[in-house]
Motif scaffolding. Structure first.
Motif, short mmCIF file in Angstrom:
data_model
loop_
_atom_site.label_atom_id
_atom_site.label_comp_id
_atom_site.label_asym_id
_atom_site.label_seq_id
_atom_site.Cartn_x
_atom_site.Cartn_y
_atom_site.Cartn_z
N LYS A 150 -40.86 -27.16 -24.94
CA LYS A 150 -40.89 -25.71 -24.75
C LYS A 150 -39.50 -25.22 -24.34
O LYS A 150 -38.70 -25.97 -23.79
CB LYS A 150 -41.92 -25.33 -23.67
CG LYS A 150 -43.36 -25.76 -24.00
CD LYS A 150 -43.88 -25.03 -25.24
CE LYS A 150 -45.30 -25.47 -25.55
NZ LYS A 150 -45.85 -24.79 -26.77
N LYS A 151 -39.27 -23.93 -24.59
CA LYS A 151 -37.99 -23.35 -24.18
C LYS A 151 -37.87 -23.42 -22.65
O LYS A 151 -38.88 -23.46 -21.93
CB LYS A 151 -37.86 -21.92 -24.67
CG LYS A 151 -38.92 -20.98 -24.15
CD LYS A 151 -38.80 -19.61 -24.80
CE LYS A 151 -39.95 -18.69 -24.35
NZ LYS A 151 -39.90 -17.37 -24.99
N TYR A 152 -36.65 -23.37 -22.16
CA TYR A 152 -36.42 -23.60 -20.74
C TYR A 152 -35.09 -22.96 -20.34
O TYR A 152 -34.31 -22.50 -21.19
CB TYR A 152 -36.37 -25.10 -20.44
CG TYR A 152 -35.30 -25.84 -21.20
CD1 TYR A 152 -34.07 -26.15 -20.62
CD2 TYR A 152 -35.49 -26.21 -22.54
CE1 TYR A 152 -33.07 -26.80 -21.32
CE2 TYR A 152 -34.51 -26.86 -23.26
CZ TYR A 152 -33.30 -27.15 -22.65
OH TYR A 152 -32.30 -27.79 -23.35
N ALA A 153 -34.83 -22.95 -19.04
CA ALA A 153 -33.57 -22.44 -18.51
C ALA A 153 -32.94 -23.50 -17.61
O ALA A 153 -33.64 -24.27 -16.95
CB ALA A 153 -33.78 -21.15 -17.74
N VAL A 154 -31.60 -23.53 -17.62
CA VAL A 154 -30.84 -24.38 -16.70
C VAL A 154 -29.93 -23.45 -15.91
O VAL A 154 -29.02 -22.83 -16.47
CB VAL A 154 -30.01 -25.44 -17.45
CG1 VAL A 154 -29.15 -26.23 -16.45
CG2 VAL A 154 -30.91 -26.37 -18.24
N LYS A 155 -30.20 -23.34 -14.61
CA LYS A 155 -29.39 -22.49 -13.75
C LYS A 155 -28.33 -23.35 -13.07
O LYS A 155 -28.65 -24.22 -12.27
CB LYS A 155 -30.26 -21.80 -12.71
CG LYS A 155 -29.50 -20.79 -11.84
CD LYS A 155 -30.46 -20.05 -10.92
CE LYS A 155 -29.74 -18.97 -10.13
NZ LYS A 155 -30.69 -18.23 -9.25
N LEU A 156 -27.07 -23.11 -13.44
CA LEU A 156 -25.97 -23.85 -12.84
C LEU A 156 -25.57 -23.13 -11.55
O LEU A 156 -25.03 -22.02 -11.59
CB LEU A 156 -24.80 -23.94 -13.82
CG LEU A 156 -25.10 -24.67 -15.14
CD1 LEU A 156 -23.87 -24.72 -16.02
CD2 LEU A 156 -25.64 -26.08 -14.89
N ASN A 157 -25.85 -23.79 -10.44
CA ASN A 157 -25.76 -23.15 -9.13
C ASN A 157 -24.72 -23.84 -8.26
O ASN A 157 -24.99 -24.28 -7.15
CB ASN A 157 -27.14 -23.18 -8.46
CG ASN A 157 -27.22 -22.27 -7.25
OD1 ASN A 157 -26.57 -21.23 -7.22
ND2 ASN A 157 -27.99 -22.67 -6.26
N ASN A 187 -18.74 -23.75 -11.71
CA ASN A 187 -19.41 -24.91 -12.28
C ASN A 187 -18.48 -25.63 -13.23
O ASN A 187 -17.75 -25.00 -14.00
CB ASN A 187 -20.67 -24.46 -13.03
CG ASN A 187 -21.60 -23.66 -12.15
OD1 ASN A 187 -22.38 -24.21 -11.39
ND2 ASN A 187 -21.52 -22.32 -12.24
N THR A 188 -18.50 -26.98 -13.18
CA THR A 188 -17.56 -27.79 -13.95
C THR A 188 -18.29 -28.93 -14.65
O THR A 188 -19.08 -29.64 -14.04
CB THR A 188 -16.47 -28.39 -13.04
OG1 THR A 188 -15.82 -27.32 -12.34
CG2 THR A 188 -15.45 -29.16 -13.85
N LEU A 189 -18.01 -29.09 -15.94
CA LEU A 189 -18.58 -30.17 -16.75
C LEU A 189 -17.44 -30.89 -17.45
O LEU A 189 -16.63 -30.26 -18.13
CB LEU A 189 -19.56 -29.62 -17.80
CG LEU A 189 -20.70 -28.73 -17.30
CD1 LEU A 189 -21.46 -28.16 -18.48
CD2 LEU A 189 -21.63 -29.51 -16.39
N LEU A 215 -17.88 -21.08 -15.54
CA LEU A 215 -18.14 -22.41 -16.07
C LEU A 215 -16.88 -22.94 -16.72
O LEU A 215 -16.26 -22.25 -17.53
CB LEU A 215 -19.27 -22.35 -17.11
CG LEU A 215 -19.56 -23.65 -17.88
CD1 LEU A 215 -20.02 -24.75 -16.94
CD2 LEU A 215 -20.58 -23.40 -18.99
N SER A 216 -16.51 -24.17 -16.37
CA SER A 216 -15.38 -24.86 -16.97
C SER A 216 -15.89 -26.13 -17.64
O SER A 216 -16.56 -26.94 -17.00
CB SER A 216 -14.34 -25.20 -15.90
OG SER A 216 -13.28 -25.95 -16.47
N VAL A 217 -15.57 -26.28 -18.93
CA VAL A 217 -16.03 -27.44 -19.70
C VAL A 217 -14.83 -28.12 -20.33
O VAL A 217 -14.04 -27.47 -21.03
CB VAL A 217 -17.03 -27.01 -20.80
CG1 VAL A 217 -17.52 -28.24 -21.57
CG2 VAL A 217 -18.20 -26.24 -20.21
N THR A 218 -14.70 -29.44 -20.11
CA THR A 218 -13.61 -30.21 -20.70
C THR A 218 -14.17 -31.36 -21.52
O THR A 218 -14.91 -32.20 -21.01
CB THR A 218 -12.68 -30.77 -19.61
OG1 THR A 218 -12.16 -29.69 -18.84
CG2 THR A 218 -11.53 -31.54 -20.23
#
Length: 589
Positions: A150-157, A187-189, A215-218
């Motif tokens: 099912k669809k969902y949410a991810v809250k980056l906290n 938030n960092t990934l 959000l920072s993504v590398t």
């Protein structure tokens, strides 16, 4: 609720998108307010080695840099989402499951099974609906993976994930994934330089960003962000993406920028900042992309390829917002589109600095905008500057149609080039070829309206060119035209044209037609002679001062200003035949 535009607009058969209007003139265009980091340098001439025709002003000197300030442009269009279900306002995610990366804990909660393997956490919500994963904490050797039906949410906290071996955030459910960036959070990934995953943030389904956190993504192995479906960005997002190995943002089925602040930088050979195998639509926000990688030879496709700020395998459309794109590597491009492109509004600023890339008998040349299909410009602003060898400003492998907006190109090679016909019937167009033609149509070139200011490097190049070698012509039947360097020999001129045999460098001229005055500054160098045209016989003055009015092309032209001083320039009738020293011979294509 956001207005949801109709998916049918994505079809190539539609002449223009909602927001694209063939009679939508650009209004109130003034010298742009440059965001932080994108300020113009002190005016100065381009280096003489960049070509034989040079100029001054902001078009020749503006810079592009990453800009993470959160103030968004006020210029927006209605948000586009392919499905009403993509709108967060049409969804509820009331079943919260907390995930603490600093303290990984296996549990079963509210129909969700959470398993742990070291720092790696997997959550499976199965058939459970309305699940929102609230993720926080830090891990230097971990990840968060989601599966479910099912669809969902991810809250980056307030999360920091580093996974040396694979994706940091691995969304393996094929259903919609809503990424909620919690207000006020950072938030960092990050992934490591290894593995076979497709992105530091990978999503198998639709990837929908919401919220005003950062959000920072590398990505060090492949892409920064990758969706196997489509990606939508929204107002309030503040996202930075970096990739040292491949593309910054990659989607298979569409990328829709409805707002937010996006900063992307990539350094790999032939890498794209934003890359989509389908359509790309920009309706708001400020997007800045820097590419520094050189070109490379693709042994599978057996061709040379260059980097690009934006690459769309299908349609590209901008209705509002800002794009700031810079490519410094060999063969690099600002925008690269495989089908058609629609510029209906917003602002586009592009710089390319690399030269041509060559390998195995093939080449990739730098371009500000390269489109394999038609280019349609009906509104907004486009500024392009190229300084590397063979760098063209705007190029279509098919036709170019300009009905409105402001288009300004200062290019090493041809400024504006079409393989097929080119038609200008509105807007303000500046085309300055440093070593070649200003405007070059390899089919017919039709000027029916608008204001056109074109400059060639010098004989045998001309300011406005058409393919007479294959029986094509330049047709001028309307509009206001200033051509430094002359017109293609054999032009068909149903609107009278006039010529002056010489002109002064770095000088303001005023062209008055009836009660309307268009003023322009001449370049430091360029082709000999000027051809001018308007709806009635014009007068031309040199050495004028201009106040008021509306500025265009980074201070190189003015419409409607008050003119004082100057001296009259003698004009003689021009019929489109031989032009002597004015470079009227056949154009080079």
């Amino acid at each position: 609720m956001k207005k949801i535009m109709i998916l049918a607009m994505l079809t190539a058969s539609v002449a223009v998108w909602t927001g694209c209007s063939s009679d939508d003139p650009i209004a109130d265009i003034t010298t742009p307010t440059f965001p932080s980091g994108n300020t113009p340098q002190e005016p100065g001439e381009m280096p003489s080695e960049s070509g034989s025709s040079t100029t001054t002003g902001e078009l020749a000197t503006f810079t592009i840099a990453l800009d993470k300030t959160t103030a968004e442009p006020t210029d927006v269009a209605d948000a586009y989402l392919p499905d009403e279900e993509d709108d967060l306002a049409n969804n509820e995610f009331t079943t919260e499951v907390n995930i603490d990366l600093s303290n990984p804990t296996a549990k079963t909660e509210n129909g969700v099974e959470v398993t742990v393997n070291g720092g790696h956490i997997t959550a499976n919500h199965g058939e459970t609906k309305k699940v929102c994963y609230v993720v926080s904490g830090t891990t230097e050797n971990g990840s968060f993976t989601v599966v479910g039906e099912k669809k969902y949410a991810v809250k980056l906290n307030g999360v920091s994930i580093n996974n040396p071996d694979s994706a940091a955030l691995n969304l393996l459910s094929g259903k919609r994934a809503f990424i909620l960036l919690a207000d006020g959070t950072t938030n960092t990934l990050t992934d490591g330089a290894g593995g076979s995953h497709k992105g530091a943030l990978y999503c198998k389904g639709k990837l929908l960003f919401n919220g005003s956190g950062s959000l920072s993504v590398t990505g060090n192995t492949n892409n920064g962000i990758h969706s196997a479906d489509y990606i939508a960005f929204s107002k309030g997002n503040n996202i930075y993406v970096k990739s040292t190995a491949n593309h910054g943002i990659k989607a298979n089925d569409g990328i829709f920028i409805n707002g937010g602040i996006l900063n992307v930088e990539v350094s790999a050979e032939a890498a794209k900042g934003i890359n989509c195998e389908d359509d790309i639509v920009v309706n708001g926000g400020r997007t800045t992309v820097l590419t520094t990688g050189n070109g490379t030879y693709d042994t599978d496709d057996q061709e040379c390829k260059g980097a690009a700020g934006i690459k769309a395998d299908s349609l590209f459309t901008i209705n509002a917002g800002e794009l700031w794109l810079k490519s410094t590597g060999s063969g690099g491009k600002g925008i690269n589109v495989d089908t058609d492109a629609y510029f209906c509004g917003g602002s586009v600023y592009i710089i390319t600095e690399g030269g041509q890339f060559a390998s195995n008998g093939d080449t990739s040349s730098p371009k500000g905008i390269k489109v394999d299909g038609d280019i349609n410009i009906s509104g907004g602003r486009i500024w392009v500057r190229t300084s590397g060898e063979n760098g063209e400003g705007i190029e279509s492998k098919s036709e170019i149609n300009i009905t409105g907006g402001e288009v300004a190109c200062y290019a090493y090679d041809d400024a504006i080039n079409s393989k097929g016909d080119m038609t200008i019937s509105g807007g303000y167009v500046y085309a300055h070829g440093q070593t070649n033609d200003g405007i070059d149509a390899n089919g017919n070139c039709y000027i029916k309206g608008g204001t056109v200011y074109a400059i060639a490097s010098g004989s045998p190049e001309v300011a406005i060119d058409a393919n007479t070698e294959e029986g094509k012509k330049l047709y001028i039947s309307g509009g206001t035209v200033v051509a430094i360097g002359g017109l293609e020999q054999g032009s068909s001129l149903t609107q009278d044209c006039y010529q002056a045999q010489s002109w002064s460098k770095n000088t303001w001229y005023a062209l008055t037609i009836d009660n309307s005055t268009f003023s322009f500054k001449t370049p430091s160098n360029g082709g000999s002679g000027i051809v001018v045209s308007g709806s009635s016989q014009p007068t031309l003055k040199s050495g004028v001062s201009v106040s008021g009015g509306t500025s265009y092309f980074g201070g190189l032209a003015n419409d409607g200003g008050t003119v004082s001083g100057g001296s009259n320039v003698e004009l003689s009738s021009y019929t489109g035949g031989g032009m002597g020293g004015m470079g009227g011979g056949p154009g080079w294509h």
